[in-house]
Design a protein around this motif. Structure first.
Motif, mmCIF file in Angstrom:
data_model
loop_
_atom_site.group_PDB
_atom_site.id
_atom_site.type_symbol
_atom_site.label_atom_id
_atom_site.label_comp_id
_atom_site.label_asym_id
_atom_site.label_seq_id
_atom_site.Cartn_x
_atom_site.Cartn_y
_atom_site.Cartn_z
ATOM 1 N N ARG A 209 0.854 -1.195 0.000
ATOM 2 C CA ARG A 209 0.000 0.000 0.000
ATOM 3 C C ARG A 209 0.882 1.234 0.000
ATOM 4 O O ARG A 209 1.811 1.335 0.802
ATOM 5 C CB ARG A 209 -0.950 0.022 1.192
ATOM 6 C CG ARG A 209 -1.881 1.244 1.189
ATOM 7 C CD ARG A 209 -2.931 1.192 2.274
ATOM 8 N NE ARG A 209 -3.780 2.375 2.186
ATOM 9 C CZ ARG A 209 -3.524 3.518 2.816
ATOM 10 N NH1 ARG A 209 -2.453 3.626 3.616
ATOM 11 N NH2 ARG A 209 -4.330 4.568 2.660
ATOM 12 N N LEU A 210 0.574 2.131 -0.917
ATOM 13 C CA LEU A 210 1.327 3.374 -1.064
ATOM 14 C C LEU A 210 2.818 3.099 -1.215
ATOM 15 O O LEU A 210 3.669 3.784 -0.638
ATOM 16 C CB LEU A 210 1.050 4.316 0.115
ATOM 17 C CG LEU A 210 -0.423 4.734 0.270
ATOM 18 C CD1 LEU A 210 -0.599 5.578 1.537
ATOM 19 C CD2 LEU A 210 -0.906 5.480 -0.969
ATOM 20 N N GLU B 120 -0.347 -1.739 -8.126
ATOM 21 C CA GLU B 120 -0.687 -0.503 -7.413
ATOM 22 C C GLU B 120 -0.087 0.719 -8.101
ATOM 23 O O GLU B 120 -0.736 1.762 -8.216
ATOM 24 C CB GLU B 120 -0.218 -0.556 -5.958
ATOM 25 C CG GLU B 120 -0.782 0.634 -5.179
ATOM 26 C CD GLU B 120 -0.113 0.870 -3.835
ATOM 27 O OE1 GLU B 120 -0.810 1.331 -2.917
ATOM 28 O OE2 GLU B 120 1.104 0.625 -3.708
ATOM 29 N N ASP B 121 1.150 0.604 -8.546
ATOM 30 C CA ASP B 121 1.786 1.742 -9.223
ATOM 31 C C ASP B 121 0.975 2.173 -10.441
ATOM 32 O O ASP B 121 0.776 3.373 -10.684
ATOM 33 C CB ASP B 121 3.206 1.386 -9.650
ATOM 34 C CG ASP B 121 4.183 1.307 -8.476
ATOM 35 O OD1 ASP B 121 3.818 1.756 -7.363
ATOM 36 O OD2 ASP B 121 5.294 0.782 -8.684
ATOM 37 N N ARG C 115 -2.234 3.967 -9.254
ATOM 38 C CA ARG C 115 -1.973 5.305 -8.710
ATOM 39 C C ARG C 115 -1.537 6.286 -9.788
ATOM 40 O O ARG C 115 -1.656 7.508 -9.613
ATOM 41 C CB ARG C 115 -0.920 5.218 -7.610
ATOM 42 C CG ARG C 115 -1.387 4.453 -6.376
ATOM 43 C CD ARG C 115 -0.264 4.291 -5.373
ATOM 44 N NE ARG C 115 0.141 5.603 -4.830
ATOM 45 C CZ ARG C 115 1.285 5.810 -4.195
ATOM 46 N NH1 ARG C 115 2.166 4.823 -4.056
ATOM 47 N NH2 ARG C 115 1.558 7.008 -3.716
ATOM 48 N N VAL D 80 -6.677 9.609 -9.479
ATOM 49 C CA VAL D 80 -6.593 8.719 -8.312
ATOM 50 C C VAL D 80 -5.920 9.480 -7.176
ATOM 51 O O VAL D 80 -4.853 10.072 -7.365
ATOM 52 C CB VAL D 80 -5.818 7.428 -8.651
ATOM 53 C CG1 VAL D 80 -5.504 6.630 -7.386
ATOM 54 C CG2 VAL D 80 -6.618 6.574 -9.629
ATOM 55 N N THR D 81 -6.543 9.479 -5.993
ATOM 56 C CA THR D 81 -6.044 10.281 -4.876
ATOM 57 C C THR D 81 -5.560 9.469 -3.684
ATOM 58 O O THR D 81 -4.902 10.003 -2.802
ATOM 59 C CB THR D 81 -7.142 11.246 -4.396
ATOM 60 O OG1 THR D 81 -8.352 10.501 -4.150
ATOM 61 C CG2 THR D 81 -7.419 12.310 -5.448
ATOM 62 N N ASN D 82 -5.881 8.193 -3.632
ATOM 63 C CA ASN D 82 -5.408 7.365 -2.527
ATOM 64 C C ASN D 82 -5.488 5.912 -2.958
ATOM 65 O O ASN D 82 -6.044 5.588 -4.012
ATOM 66 C CB ASN D 82 -6.233 7.603 -1.261
ATOM 67 C CG ASN D 82 -5.462 7.286 0.018
ATOM 68 O OD1 ASN D 82 -4.476 6.548 -0.010
ATOM 69 N ND2 ASN D 82 -5.895 7.855 1.127
ATOM 70 N N SER D 83 -4.924 5.043 -2.152
ATOM 71 C CA SER D 83 -4.868 3.629 -2.510
ATOM 72 C C SER D 83 -5.224 2.753 -1.322
ATOM 73 O O SER D 83 -4.841 3.040 -0.185
ATOM 74 C CB SER D 83 -3.462 3.254 -2.999
ATOM 75 O OG SER D 83 -3.350 1.860 -3.202
ATOM 76 N N VAL E 151 -8.228 1.285 -5.465
ATOM 77 C CA VAL E 151 -7.819 2.670 -5.242
ATOM 78 C C VAL E 151 -9.029 3.567 -5.081
ATOM 79 O O VAL E 151 -10.174 3.179 -5.366
ATOM 80 C CB VAL E 151 -6.934 3.194 -6.393
ATOM 81 C CG1 VAL E 151 -5.576 2.523 -6.381
ATOM 82 C CG2 VAL E 151 -7.628 3.007 -7.738
ATOM 83 N N GLY F 119 -7.758 1.966 -11.547
ATOM 84 C CA GLY F 119 -7.688 3.420 -11.469
ATOM 85 C C GLY F 119 -8.738 4.091 -12.328
ATOM 86 O O GLY F 119 -9.419 5.033 -11.896
#
Length: 451
Positions: free
Chosen positions: A41-42, A136-137, A140, A145-148, A183, A220
């Motif tokens: 995550r992140l 995830e990359d 994002r 997209v503002t958060n994951s 996300v 996303g």
């Protein structure tokens, strides 16, 4: 982990012990699983999960009385105790006129069909982390997209074996791989709200798994498309189901035609066998032999052979899904759909279920809808299996003058499944991505209520 042959031998041994201890008949299941799950995550590692399990389940019959027990302690002492307890329990159980093993003459004979369910591969934590990170990359990186909630990747291998006291013993192995991303988009500033969406893919063979970048980008884009949802006006209108949620309509079908629902008279399709349930353009097939299918299997949970079959053909309901006990009660034959876990007796389940693609493209399916809704998410389980009454919370997109318009949320779609099935039209965009697959589906005459 044992090999399939070793698992088969272990199940056969416990059956032999059960009959030696006084059971008139018995069957045993051995199930083992090894899995590895990685989530990030992140950009940071969030969780590593590794699990290994092995269990034995034993079902014994003393006359028409039966009992089922299971254990994860596979020592000789524990198994001996398990056998004695099962036989003692069966002797005290109430009689069941329909109890018993599957008919001996119906058992699968010879070698199981080769379904290519095990690719023989292994995945390292490092390789799975790279897949999760890439998913995830990519998610994002989608503008908006503002958060994951994270990306994840998994790998597993399982063994399943069944042995019976009347001559059946077989086992098979299967691998499984998965990748997902979830996300958020939007902002809570100025009274706004965050929206979430996801994408995932699963496959028996690692080489068949979608690229993590593809999954992440899809997650996303889906989230961003849902930002700033509006509200629908209430009223009757066509509802179009996205394939990832439309498959739930087949889940309600299989629940209604299961042996348990029919014998208990708790199905809205109780008297529907051999009648028109869907429109002429709808066919639903079940194929347990699909190579490396997510729900493929060489035999059912009672040792019967399995084969492709039509559950619905040109709208006509062709079969119930019956294990042996339900078939006996109904005066019919088992259909090869028995399914079971380690504990308890068989239930029923389809394998690789799908609705055959229709003849019209999605755009053609919706082009005459002046005011409707395209559903991408279903919430809650407001479905009555006895009456067929259907009410689900939903989110998705408006359809305006034949085109997909802005996002909408917090509404309910309602109807009755018998009417919904008769008013259902499939598009031509079927893809085999899940255990149950459908094309885009249009259902006329549903009621939409805004939240």
């Amino acid at each position: 982990m044992l090999t399939p042959d070793q698992a088969q031998d272990r199940a056969a041994v416990i059956v032999t012990r059960a009959t030696a201890a006084g059971a008139d008949a018995a069957d045993a299941v051995y199930a083992a699983d090894m899995s590895l799950d990685i989530s990030v995550r992140l950009g940071a590692l969030e969780d590593v999960g590794r699990s290994e399990s092995a269990e034995l389940g034993l079902r014994v019959f003393v006359g028409k009385r039966s009992a089922s027990v299971s254990t994860s302690d596979l020592s000789d002492a524990a198994i001996a105790e398990l056998v004695d307890r099962a036989v003692a329990m069966a002797r005290e159980a109430p009689e069941d006129a329909w109890a018993g093993l599957a008919p001996k003459e119906r058992l699968m004979r010879g070698a199981p069909p080769l379904l290519d369910l095990d690719d023989g591969g292994e995945a390292s934590p490092e390789s799975l982390r790279a897949v999760a990170q890439a998913a995830e990359d990519a998610a994002r990186a989608v503008p908006g997209v503002t958060n994951s909630e994270g990306g994840s990747a998994s790998a597993s291998r399982s063994i399943w074996a069944l042995a019976t006291s009347h001559g059946f013993a077989a086992a098979y192995a299967a691998t499984g791989y998965g990748v997902s991303a979830s996300v958020l988009a939007g902002s809570t500033e100025g009274g706004g709200e965050m929206v979430r969406d996801y994408a995932y893919h699963s496959a028996r063979h690692r080489r068949a798994l979608d690229a993590p970048e593809t999954i992440g980008t899809k997650a996303g884009e889906r989230a961003v498309a849902r930002v700033n949802p509006g509200r629908l006006a209430s009223g009757p209108m066509p509802v179009v189901y996205d394939p990832r949620v439309g498959s739930s309509l087949l889940g309600h079908l299989t629940g209604a035609i299961s042996g348990a629902a029919i014998t208990r008279k708790t199905s809205f399709l109780l008297d529907a066998l051999g009648t028109q349930v869907f429109s002429d353009g709808v066919t639903v097939l079940d194929d347990p032999h699909r190579p490396h299918g997510l729900r493929s299997r060489p035999f059912d949970g009672e040792g019967l052979p399995v084969s492709p079959c039509a559950i619905v053909e040109h709208g006509m309901l062709e079969t119930w899904l019956l294990d042996t006990a339900a078939a006996r009660q109904l005066g019919m034959e088992p259909t090869g759909h028995a399914a079971r876990g380690v504990g308890g007796g068989p239930g029923v389940s389809p394998s690789n279920l799908h609705m055959v693609a229709g003849k019209v493209p999605v755009q053609t399916l919706i082009e005459d809808i002046a005011n409707g809704v395209y559903v991408t998410e279903l919430i809650g389980m407001g479905v009555n299996g006895v009456t067929g009454d259907y009410s689900r919370g939903a989110a998705g997109f408006r359809i305006v003058d034949g085109k997909i318009a802005g996002p909408v949320a917090e509404f309910t779609i309602a109807g009755n499944l018998r009417e919904m099935y008769r008013n259902l039209i499939p598009a031509n965009d079927l893809e085999f991505r899940y255990g149950t697959n459908v094309p885009t589906l249009r259902v006329e005459g549903m009621t939409v209520a805004s939240g």
